[in-house]
Write a protein that holds these residues in place. Structure first.
Motif, PDB file in Angstrom:
ATOM      1  N   ALA A  58       0.835  -1.208   0.000  1.00 51.95           N
ATOM      2  CA  ALA A  58       0.000   0.000   0.000  1.00 51.95           C
ATOM      3  C   ALA A  58       0.869   1.256   0.000  1.00 51.95           C
ATOM      4  N   GLY A  59       1.967   1.234   0.750  1.00 53.15           N
ATOM      5  CA  GLY A  59       2.880   2.371   0.762  1.00 53.15           C
ATOM      6  C   GLY A  59       3.495   2.612  -0.602  1.00 53.15           C
ATOM      7  N   ASN A  60       3.893   1.546  -1.267  1.00 53.40           N
ATOM      8  CA  ASN A  60       4.449   1.682  -2.616  1.00 53.40           C
ATOM      9  C   ASN A  60       3.411   2.224  -3.595  1.00 53.40           C
ATOM     10  N   GLN A  61       2.156   1.797  -3.440  1.00 51.29           N
ATOM     11  CA  GLN A  61       1.090   2.307  -4.309  1.00 51.29           C
ATOM     12  C   GLN A  61       0.873   3.795  -4.073  1.00 51.29           C
ATOM     13  N   ARG A  62       0.894   4.220  -2.818  1.00 53.81           N
ATOM     14  CA  ARG A  62       0.749   5.647  -2.506  1.00 53.81           C
ATOM     15  C   ARG A  62       1.897   6.449  -3.105  1.00 53.81           C
ATOM     16  N   ARG A  64       3.604   5.624  -5.817  1.00 56.10           N
ATOM     17  CA  ARG A  64       3.368   5.673  -7.269  1.00 56.10           C
ATOM     18  C   ARG A  64       2.333   6.738  -7.603  1.00 56.10           C
ATOM     19  N   ASP A  65       1.280   6.833  -6.803  1.00 55.15           N
ATOM     20  CA  ASP A  65       0.249   7.846  -7.029  1.00 55.15           C
ATOM     21  C   ASP A  65       0.819   9.254  -6.862  1.00 55.15           C
ATOM     22  N   GLN A  66       1.641   9.450  -5.833  1.00 55.56           N
ATOM     23  CA  GLN A  66       2.259  10.755  -5.612  1.00 55.56           C
ATOM     24  C   GLN A  66       3.195  11.118  -6.757  1.00 55.56           C
ATOM     25  N   GLN A  67       3.955  10.131  -7.264  1.00 49.28           N
ATOM     26  CA  GLN A  67       4.863  10.390  -8.373  1.00 49.28           C
ATOM     27  C   GLN A  67       4.091  10.751  -9.634  1.00 49.28           C
ATOM     28  N   ALA A  68       2.981  10.075  -9.885  1.00 49.30           N
ATOM     29  CA  ALA A  68       2.155  10.385 -11.055  1.00 49.30           C
ATOM     30  C   ALA A  68       1.608  11.808 -10.964  1.00 49.30           C
ATOM     31  N   ALA A  69       1.196  12.225  -9.771  1.00 51.44           N
ATOM     32  CA  ALA A  69       0.698  13.591  -9.594  1.00 51.44           C
ATOM     33  C   ALA A  69       1.816  14.604  -9.834  1.00 51.44           C
ATOM     34  N   LEU A  70       3.013  14.307  -9.346  1.00 48.86           N
ATOM     35  CA  LEU A  70       4.155  15.199  -9.576  1.00 48.86           C
ATOM     36  C   LEU A  70       4.511  15.274 -11.058  1.00 48.86           C
ATOM     37  N   ASP A  71       4.485  14.135 -11.741  1.00 48.72           N
ATOM     38  CA  ASP A  71       4.785  14.122 -13.181  1.00 48.72           C
ATOM     39  C   ASP A  71       3.785  14.966 -13.953  1.00 48.72           C
ATOM     40  N   LYS A  72       2.518  14.889 -13.573  1.00 50.57           N
ATOM     41  CA  LYS A  72       1.481  15.680 -14.239  1.00 50.57           C
ATOM     42  C   LYS A  72       1.713  17.174 -13.997  1.00 50.57           C
ATOM     43  N   LYS A  73       2.050  17.533 -12.766  1.00 47.54           N
ATOM     44  CA  LYS A  73       2.331  18.942 -12.465  1.00 47.54           C
ATOM     45  C   LYS A  73       3.555  19.432 -13.237  1.00 47.54           C
ATOM     46  N   GLN A  74       4.584  18.590 -13.329  1.00 52.83           N
ATOM     47  CA  GLN A  74       5.785  18.975 -14.066  1.00 52.83           C
ATOM     48  C   GLN A  74       5.470  19.188 -15.537  1.00 52.83           C
ATOM     49  N   ALA A  75       4.626  18.349 -16.113  1.00 49.97           N
ATOM     50  CA  ALA A  75       4.232  18.513 -17.513  1.00 49.97           C
ATOM     51  C   ALA A  75       3.503  19.846 -17.711  1.00 49.97           C
ATOM     52  N   ASN A  76       2.640  20.214 -16.770  1.00 51.69           N
ATOM     53  CA  ASN A  76       1.943  21.495 -16.859  1.00 51.69           C
ATOM     54  C   ASN A  76       2.915  22.667 -16.729  1.00 51.69           C
ATOM     55  N   ILE A  77       3.884  22.551 -15.855  1.00 51.36           N
ATOM     56  CA  ILE A  77       4.897  23.603 -15.706  1.00 51.36           C
ATOM     57  C   ILE A  77       5.683  23.755 -16.996  1.00 51.36           C
ATOM     58  N   ASN A  78       6.059  22.624 -17.608  1.00 53.01           N
ATOM     59  CA  ASN A  78       6.810  22.671 -18.865  1.00 53.01           C
ATOM     60  C   ASN A  78       5.997  23.337 -19.976  1.00 53.01           C
TER      61      ASN A  78
END
Length: 93
Positions: A58-62, A64-78
């Motif tokens: 469950a910790g690893n899944q959380r 992964r979810d946090q990393q996906a949210a960060l990747d999405k934010k980084q794409a928007n910043i770019n």
């Protein structure tokens, strides 16, 4: 659920820790959502795992979810950065 019972929780540092749960907490339907540890800490039932491996999964899944949210934010910043650079390039003579 029969009390007391033992379960695993993730600490804020994501370290799995075994806890002994001694009673439900709340009234009516709320009572099904929170359990109290022997140290009087309240834990939501969705955060209690039956074994250490389940808590780690469950910790690893959380994470992964946090990393996906960060990747999405980084794409928007770019995209915003590219729009600003394009606008700056268009304004040069």
């Amino acid at each position: 659920m029969t009390f007391p019972y033992t379960g695993w929780v993730l600490m804020p540092s994501f370290t799995p820790k075994q806890e002994k749960f001694v009673s439900p907490y709340g009234f009516g339907d709320e009572q099904k959502e929170w359990h109290r540890t022997e140290k009087h800490k309240l834990v939501h039932v969705d955060s209690i795992y039956f074994c250490k491996a389940a808590a780690i999964y469950a910790g690893n899944q959380r994470l992964r979810d946090q990393q996906a949210a960060l990747d999405k934010k980084q794409a928007n910043i770019n995209k915003r950065r590219a729009a600003l650079e394009k606008a700056a390039g268009e304004s040069k003579p």
